[in-house]
Design a protein around this motif. Structure first.
Motif, PDB file in Angstrom:
ATOM      1  N   ALA A   1       6.398  -2.345  -4.917  1.00  0.00           N
ATOM      2  CA  ALA A   1       6.815  -1.256  -4.026  1.00  0.00           C
ATOM      3  C   ALA A   1       8.183  -0.792  -4.493  1.00  0.00           C
ATOM      4  O   ALA A   1       9.026  -1.610  -4.865  1.00  0.00           O
TER       5      ALA A   1
ATOM      6  N   TYR B   1       9.517   4.671  -2.591  1.00  0.00           N
ATOM      7  CA  TYR B   1       9.125   6.084  -2.561  1.00  0.00           C
ATOM      8  C   TYR B   1       7.789   6.299  -1.836  1.00  0.00           C
ATOM      9  O   TYR B   1       7.240   7.396  -1.870  1.00  0.00           O
ATOM     10  N   GLU B   2       7.294   5.255  -1.194  1.00  0.00           N
ATOM     11  CA  GLU B   2       5.956   5.317  -0.600  1.00  0.00           C
ATOM     12  C   GLU B   2       5.815   6.418   0.458  1.00  0.00           C
ATOM     13  O   GLU B   2       4.743   6.985   0.623  1.00  0.00           O
ATOM     14  N   ASN B   3       6.871   6.707   1.186  1.00  0.00           N
ATOM     15  CA  ASN B   3       6.793   7.705   2.257  1.00  0.00           C
ATOM     16  C   ASN B   3       7.534   9.001   1.928  1.00  0.00           C
ATOM     17  O   ASN B   3       7.832   9.794   2.815  1.00  0.00           O
TER      18      ASN B   3
ATOM     19  N   LYS C   1       1.612  -3.264  -1.981  1.00  0.00           N
ATOM     20  CA  LYS C   1       1.159  -2.259  -1.024  1.00  0.00           C
ATOM     21  C   LYS C   1      -0.341  -2.033  -1.186  1.00  0.00           C
ATOM     22  O   LYS C   1      -0.921  -2.302  -2.247  1.00  0.00           O
TER      23      LYS C   1
ATOM     24  N   CYS D   1      -3.391   0.857  -0.948  1.00  0.00           N
ATOM     25  CA  CYS D   1      -3.757   2.270  -0.893  1.00  0.00           C
ATOM     26  C   CYS D   1      -5.170   2.352  -0.317  1.00  0.00           C
ATOM     27  O   CYS D   1      -6.144   2.007  -0.993  1.00  0.00           O
TER      28      CYS D   1
ATOM     29  N   TRP E   1      -6.569  10.149  -4.900  1.00  0.00           N
ATOM     30  CA  TRP E   1      -5.118  10.231  -5.055  1.00  0.00           C
ATOM     31  C   TRP E   1      -4.784  11.554  -5.730  1.00  0.00           C
ATOM     32  O   TRP E   1      -5.646  12.234  -6.260  1.00  0.00           O
TER      33      TRP E   1
ATOM     34  N   ARG F   1       4.373   6.564 -11.077  1.00  0.00           N
ATOM     35  CA  ARG F   1       5.049   7.245  -9.976  1.00  0.00           C
ATOM     36  C   ARG F   1       5.473   8.647 -10.429  1.00  0.00           C
ATOM     37  O   ARG F   1       4.981   9.646  -9.939  1.00  0.00           O
TER      38      ARG F   1
END
Length: 222
Positions: A9, A12-14, A45, A47, A52, A117
């Motif tokens: 993680a 930047y996930e949100n 994390k 998904c 995607w 990413r």
């Protein structure tokens, strides 16, 4: 839960909303983003969505070539050697002169893609088949050809055509080329001509596979 597990993680996930990604703008994508702090007990994390998205900014000249609903392949040269199949689901542009945010949907996944990413992306819009030659080899020459009409009348036709010089035994020969794609460095030439293209050709033949093309030299002549 079921989904893809990614063992990392980065905070930047949100950053962007998955539900609102289809309306993202070029300005949103170009903003500098600050990652959130990742708790020390986080091991990865999940998904849960198998679709995607790739979101990228393209210039105003490229945007019209990208139509919603079209399918293409995507290359990420520094992340994976595979070509990834994707579908264009949004092209968001404020006006025809502005940059556009392009959103692509994909459901292909592997370990290398899961950790991507921010990455260099190449959109493969079209595929061309032919013989590729250097732009340095391309010349313009004025060619005169005798043309016979359906009634047997002969006329002289003179036209400036684009072509290349190829080695023909101990001599060089100029052949007209029919470009199907050009860039600043090379041109892709059609090899298999239809009947009308054969008829319109100003030289005896066009370029063929394995021709030895002259890419340097001055005062070249047939």
């Amino acid at each position: 839960v079921a989904g893809y597990f990614i063992g990392a993680a980065d905070g930047y996930e949100n950053t962007y909303s998955y539900e609102e990604i289809l309306s993202i703008s070029a300005e949103d994508l170009k903003k500098e983003q600050t990652p959130q702090n990742v708790p020390s007990n986080v091991i990865g994390k999940m998904c849960e969505n198998f679709d995607w998205y790739i979101a990228c900014v393209v210039d105003s000249e490229t945007a019209p070539k990208l139509k919603e609903g079209n399918r293409l392949t995507v290359s990420m040269p520094f992340a994976t050697t595979m070509e990834i199949p994707a579908q264009i689901v949004a092209v968001n542009q404020t006006d025809k002169e502005a940059e556009a945010a392009v959103v692509l949907k994909c459901n292909y996944m592997d370990a290398s893609i899961a950790n991507v990413r921010k990455e260099t992306v190449q959109l493969n819009i079209e595929t061309y088949e032919g013989v590729r030659v250097s732009q340095k080899a391309v010349h313009f020459e004025t060619i005169t050809k005798t043309v016979t009409d359906e009634e047997g009348n002969e006329t002289q036709v003179t036209r400036e055509v684009r072509g290349v010089y190829i080695l023909h035994g101990n001599e060089i020969k100029f052949v007209e080329i029919i470009p199907i794609f050009s860039s600043t460095n090379y041109v892709v030439c059609k090899v298999e001509l239809d009947e009308q293209e054969e008829k319109d050709l100003m030289t005896d033949s066009t370029i063929a596979l394995y021709d030895e093309v002259v890419i340097e030299g001055t005062d070249l002549y047939d």
